[in-house]
Write an enzyme that holds these catalytic residues in place. Structure first.
Site, short mmCIF file in Angstrom:
data_model
loop_
_atom_site.label_atom_id
_atom_site.label_comp_id
_atom_site.label_asym_id
_atom_site.label_seq_id
_atom_site.Cartn_x
_atom_site.Cartn_y
_atom_site.Cartn_z
N ASP A 188 -14.00 -0.90 42.71
CA ASP A 188 -15.40 -1.71 42.67
C ASP A 188 -15.42 -2.89 41.89
O ASP A 188 -15.44 -3.88 42.58
CB ASP A 188 -15.87 -0.92 41.54
CG ASP A 188 -17.32 -0.71 40.88
OD1 ASP A 188 -18.37 -1.93 41.59
OD2 ASP A 188 -17.84 -0.33 40.37
N LYS A 236 -7.92 9.96 36.54
CA LYS A 236 -8.19 11.05 37.87
C LYS A 236 -8.90 11.65 38.66
O LYS A 236 -8.56 12.28 39.24
CB LYS A 236 -8.53 12.56 36.78
CG LYS A 236 -8.54 12.67 35.45
CD LYS A 236 -9.48 13.45 34.51
CE LYS A 236 -9.13 13.75 32.75
NZ LYS A 236 -10.37 14.32 32.40
N LYS A 283 -16.32 -0.80 47.37
CA LYS A 283 -17.41 -1.71 47.22
C LYS A 283 -17.32 -2.41 47.31
O LYS A 283 -16.78 -3.39 46.73
CB LYS A 283 -18.13 -1.52 45.97
CG LYS A 283 -18.21 0.28 45.78
CD LYS A 283 -19.20 0.62 44.32
CE LYS A 283 -18.71 1.56 43.56
NZ LYS A 283 -19.68 2.13 42.39
N ASP A 289 -16.09 11.44 39.14
CA ASP A 289 -16.67 12.13 37.88
C ASP A 289 -17.97 11.75 37.66
O ASP A 289 -18.38 9.78 37.70
CB ASP A 289 -15.85 12.73 36.81
CG ASP A 289 -15.72 11.09 35.92
OD1 ASP A 289 -15.26 10.41 36.43
OD2 ASP A 289 -16.40 11.47 34.97
N GLU A 323 -5.72 4.84 45.05
CA GLU A 323 -6.48 4.43 44.13
C GLU A 323 -7.86 5.19 44.14
O GLU A 323 -7.96 5.38 46.17
CB GLU A 323 -7.07 3.14 44.03
CG GLU A 323 -6.05 2.59 42.94
CD GLU A 323 -7.25 2.74 41.66
OE1 GLU A 323 -8.23 3.13 41.24
OE2 GLU A 323 -6.80 1.96 40.67
N VAL A 342 -21.34 6.58 42.75
CA VAL A 342 -20.18 8.26 43.76
C VAL A 342 -19.84 8.87 42.41
O VAL A 342 -18.61 7.80 41.95
CB VAL A 342 -20.11 7.17 44.93
CG1 VAL A 342 -20.96 6.66 45.61
CG2 VAL A 342 -18.55 6.59 44.92
P1 5GP Z 1 -13.18 -1.03 39.09
O1 5GP Z 1 -12.14 -2.05 37.95
O2 5GP Z 1 -12.81 -2.01 40.33
O3 5GP Z 1 -14.73 -2.00 38.60
O4 5GP Z 1 -13.32 -0.08 38.40
C1 5GP Z 1 -12.40 1.37 38.74
C2 5GP Z 1 -12.17 2.16 38.61
O5 5GP Z 1 -14.08 2.44 37.88
C3 5GP Z 1 -12.17 3.22 39.38
O6 5GP Z 1 -11.31 3.78 39.53
C4 5GP Z 1 -13.26 4.13 38.66
O7 5GP Z 1 -12.27 5.02 37.68
C5 5GP Z 1 -14.25 4.03 37.84
N1 5GP Z 1 -15.13 3.59 39.25
C6 5GP Z 1 -16.06 2.64 39.40
N2 5GP Z 1 -16.71 2.87 40.62
C7 5GP Z 1 -17.31 4.17 40.57
C8 5GP Z 1 -17.73 5.04 40.82
O8 5GP Z 1 -18.57 4.52 41.62
N3 5GP Z 1 -18.08 6.24 40.78
C9 5GP Z 1 -17.34 7.00 39.92
N4 5GP Z 1 -17.18 8.21 40.13
N5 5GP Z 1 -16.59 6.07 39.53
C10 5GP Z 1 -16.35 4.47 39.63
#
Ligand code: 5GP
Length: 184
Positions: free
Chosen positions: A107, A47, A135, A163, A103, A157
């Site tokens: 992260d 979401k 990030k 969220d 997206e 964040v």
């Molecule tokens: P990744 O697989 O790139 O580590 O994570 C991606 C998903 O993790 C994002 O689409 C988001 O839903 C969540 N996410 C990653 N970092 C953050 C953050 O700093 N804050 C929030 N609220 N969600 C995050």
């Protein structure tokens, strides 16, 4: 919801409403130029990207289609598991379509690289990514992101769709949570 409405729960406002609006307008201009004559299908991951999508799509001066996917990667924690599960798949067939994956935040990049593999297997005409936040320090995999809103520090964040335990999505800005709001 304004930052004042959450008081001390927020440690810092990283990107205020005005900067968000300016950057979204720039991204929309770049996208509409690149996709002239080949309307994109905006594929949105629920979401967290909904606020971004709503503003981005309305700033693009051409008709775009949208479709939604829901995946789970985090649950209620704040660290990426790398395990991705489709909770809701797309309604449309993306074969031969110009897919632009919208997206919220990249992260580790694990969710994104999984999504890209999944979508590429459906044979779209093209496949690109537009992410509001990245990030940079946290990137664990090499993923090609064509449009990036902001590179941010490696902190958790919230706001503008993002969220923590389903809270803060309707905050108008993007900010970091106070340390006592996060689990240790
Ligand atoms: P990744 O697989 O790139 O580590 O994570 C991606 C998903 O993790 C994002 O689409 C988001 O839903 C969540 N996410 C990653 N970092 C953050 C953050 O700093 N804050 C929030 N609220 N969600 C995050």
């Amino acid at each position: 919801m304004e930052p004042e409405d959450v008081g001390t729960e927020l440690a810092e406002v990283l990107i205020d409403e005005q900067r968000l609006a300016q950057r979204v307008a720039q991204l929309a201009a770049a996208i509409s130029e690149d996709y002239e004559g080949r309307p994109p299908l905006l594929v949105v991951v629920l979401k967290g990207a909904v606020m971004f999508l709503a503003d981005l799509a309305r700033a693009i001066p051409q008709s775009v289609e949208m479709d939604f996917m829901a995946v789970s990667s985090y649950g209620y924690g704040t660290a990426s598991s790398g395990v991705v599960r489709i909770l809701k798949d797309l309604d449309v067939d993306v074969r031969d379509r110009h897919v632009l994956l919208v997206e919220d935040i990249i992260d580790s990049g694990l969710t994104l690289s999984w999504l890209l593999r999944n979508l590429a297997a459906r044979s779209p005409a093209s496949l690109e990514v537009c992410a509001l936040l990245r990030k940079r320090d946290a990137l664990q995999v090499d993923v090609d992101i064509k449009y990036v809103g902001f590179d941010i520090p490696n902190a958790f964040v919230v706001g503008y769709g993002l969220d923590y335990a389903e809270q803060y999505r309707n905050l108008r800005c993007i900010g970091t949570l106070a340390p006592d709001r996060l689990p240790s």
